[in-house]
Design a protein around this motif. Structure first.
Motif: not given
Length: 504
Positions: A375-380
């Protein structure tokens, strides 16, 4: 005189644009019309103004055709802030007050039906805009708002409790209104102390590094390990704001009516619930209002249970984390708000929360863990500086542990490290531009080799590489070292570990 002009200001983002309130009385069928892109709240001022004048024993030109123009016509006007300018314009046009004395003021205030003045949002923004304009006009506000605006130095702010007080002061021979005194700027303590948390030396060290370099931080651990307690104590480790930064932070809070003088000079701590939308986090609406990232200006934004936040809300944080501002664009208008905040987030490692917990077995499958952490994206995640695990401490061991260092002791080290960074480069390490890293974050040969090997092995992006380098610079500042050694780089690498169960 059938025409009167009153000066006021409308909120336009963080700015307070000048507005001229023109009131015209003419013969004809009795009416009361408000023009100039006024919203419903402003148009309802007709009834408040009428009742306030009549209940205060003042004459209302009920047999006239009343036209109120709010110029410029293309600037949206909202709120009850134009009640007082409209009422004073009516009285000046009707010859009940001295128009020449009225011209010396810029005023805003909401009226009760009995004529009492009620506070308005954005008093600090009005005061800052008036000071920047460089005019010799004074600011006239309700008592509560005037005390807030008086925090701005070099500006004459007048206060009043009732419409009759203003009318008496604007008579040809009337006495002037009382000048507002700024509320005492007392920097109060009373923040939670880091000594309350036993153990957790690693997360405490990460908190100290985050405070010293203004780095973002993600803490991962099972429930009850102290993640929220640690986050709530970050504000107590940060240096007090100087007057300019405190004024900027207070001005944003004033736009939402949340300014509290008792917290003057303290870093704000905002902790929105995970049901918050992207508009609540970054701002928006019509007219645009600041979101939590702007209300946390120069302070801490704490996102607990961060995987539970909507994906769109988290992705909206990516640009403000880099730029320190947010530009809200709509079809009709744009508004820009500051967003120089320090992000601190907390999460469980899996849906049940017990992945890696030695006291309770995790019941989640690898797919469930991957979906939850995904749910936490790589870019974030790439935009976060520190990622640390907060381990479980068995209750028996926790009881025997001595209290840790108090916040005051850690805050002294943080202040010294920040002072070194500011003297060297003028900004905190987290805001150090990439092109300046070579000049201010020089690596010793062994440290450079270690960092390059780690970046290749862990597959870091250029952004991740630079963020680890900034963290290493902060660790060196805490140690009082001029250069960055292998030990500083090694600790920075350890502070950027992957999520439990993942590589990197």
């Amino acid at each position: 005189m059938s025409l009167a002009t009153v000066h006021s200001r409308a909120l336009d983002g963080l700015a307070a644009a000048p507005v001229t309130v023109e009131v015209h009385l003419a013969n004809g069928l009795p009416s009361f019309t408000v023009v100039g892109l006024a919203d419903t709240e402003v148009k309802e001022a007709r009834e408040r103004v009428r009742a306030a004048l009549q209940n205060s024993g003042l004459g209302f030109p009920a047999n006239k055709r009343i036209t109120v123009n709010l110029a410029p016509a293309d600037l949206p006007k909202e709120g009850g802030r134009f009640d007082l300018p409209m009422a004073l314009g009516l009285l000046a046009a009707n010859g009940q007050i001295d128009a020449a004395r009225l011209a010396r003021f810029e005023c805003a205030g909401e009226l009760s039906l009995a004529g009492e003045l009620r506070p308005v949002r954005g008093a600090l923004a009005m005061a800052l805009a008036l000071r920047q304009a460089g005019t010799d006009r004074e600011l006239l506000l309700p008592e509560a708002s005037a005390a807030e605006a008086a925090l701005v130095d070099g500006l004459a702010v007048r206060q009043a409790r009732h419409l009759l007080d203003v009318v008496a002061a604007l008579q040809p021979e009337g006495e002037g209104l009382a000048r507002a005194a700024a509320l005492p700027r007392e920097r109060q303590s009373g923040l939670p102390d880091l000594a309350d948390i036993k153990g957790q030396a690693g997360p405490k060290r990460a908190l100290e590094i985050a405070a010293a370099g203004s780095h973002s931080l993600l803490m991962v651990g099972p429930p009850g390990t102290g993640k929220s307690m640690l986050a709530q104590r970050l504000a107590g480790l940060l240096p007090a704001l100087d007057d300019d930064a405190a004024l900027e932070s207070a001005a944003v809070l004033s736009l939402s009516g949340q300014f509290d003088i008792s917290r003057w000079g303290q870093r704000p701590l905002r902790a929105p619930h995970h049901s918050a939308s992207s508009v609540a986090l970054v701002g928006g609406g019509s007219p645009p209002r600041p979101g939590e990232i702007s209300l946390a200006q120069h302070g801490v934004l704490f996102l607990d249970e961060i995987p539970e936040f909507p994906r769109a809300a988290l992705e909206a944080l990516r640009e403000p984390l880099e730029t320190g501002r947010i530009l809200i664009s709509r079809a009709a208008r744009q508004a820009e708000f500051p967003a120089r905040f320090q992000l601190v987030a907390a999460m469980n490692p899996c849906p049940c929360g017990h992945l890696g917990n030695p006291l309770r077995a995790c019941r989640c499958t690898p797919d469930q863990v991957a979906r939850y952490q995904g749910r936490l994206s790589g870019p974030f995640l790439d935009r976060l500086d520190l990622l640390v695990e907060v381990p479980v401490i068995p209750p028996r061991e926790l009881q025997d542990m001595a209290p840790g260092e108090p916040s005051a002791v850690v805050a002294e080290r943080v202040a010294a490290a920040r002072e070194r960074a500011l003297m060297r480069q003028g900004v905190a390490n987290a805001q150090l531009p990439a092109q300046d890293l070579a000049g201010h974050a020089g690596l010793e040969p062994a440290a450079k080799s270690l960092l390059e090997r780690s970046a290749e092995r862990l597959g870091w992006s250029a952004r991740s590489f630079h963020r680890v380098l900034r963290v290493a610079r902060t660790i060196a500042d805490l140690a009082g070292a001029a250069g960055i050694g292998s030990g500083h780089v090694a600790e920075a690498i350890q502070m950027r570990r992957g999520l439990p169960g993942q590589a990197g």
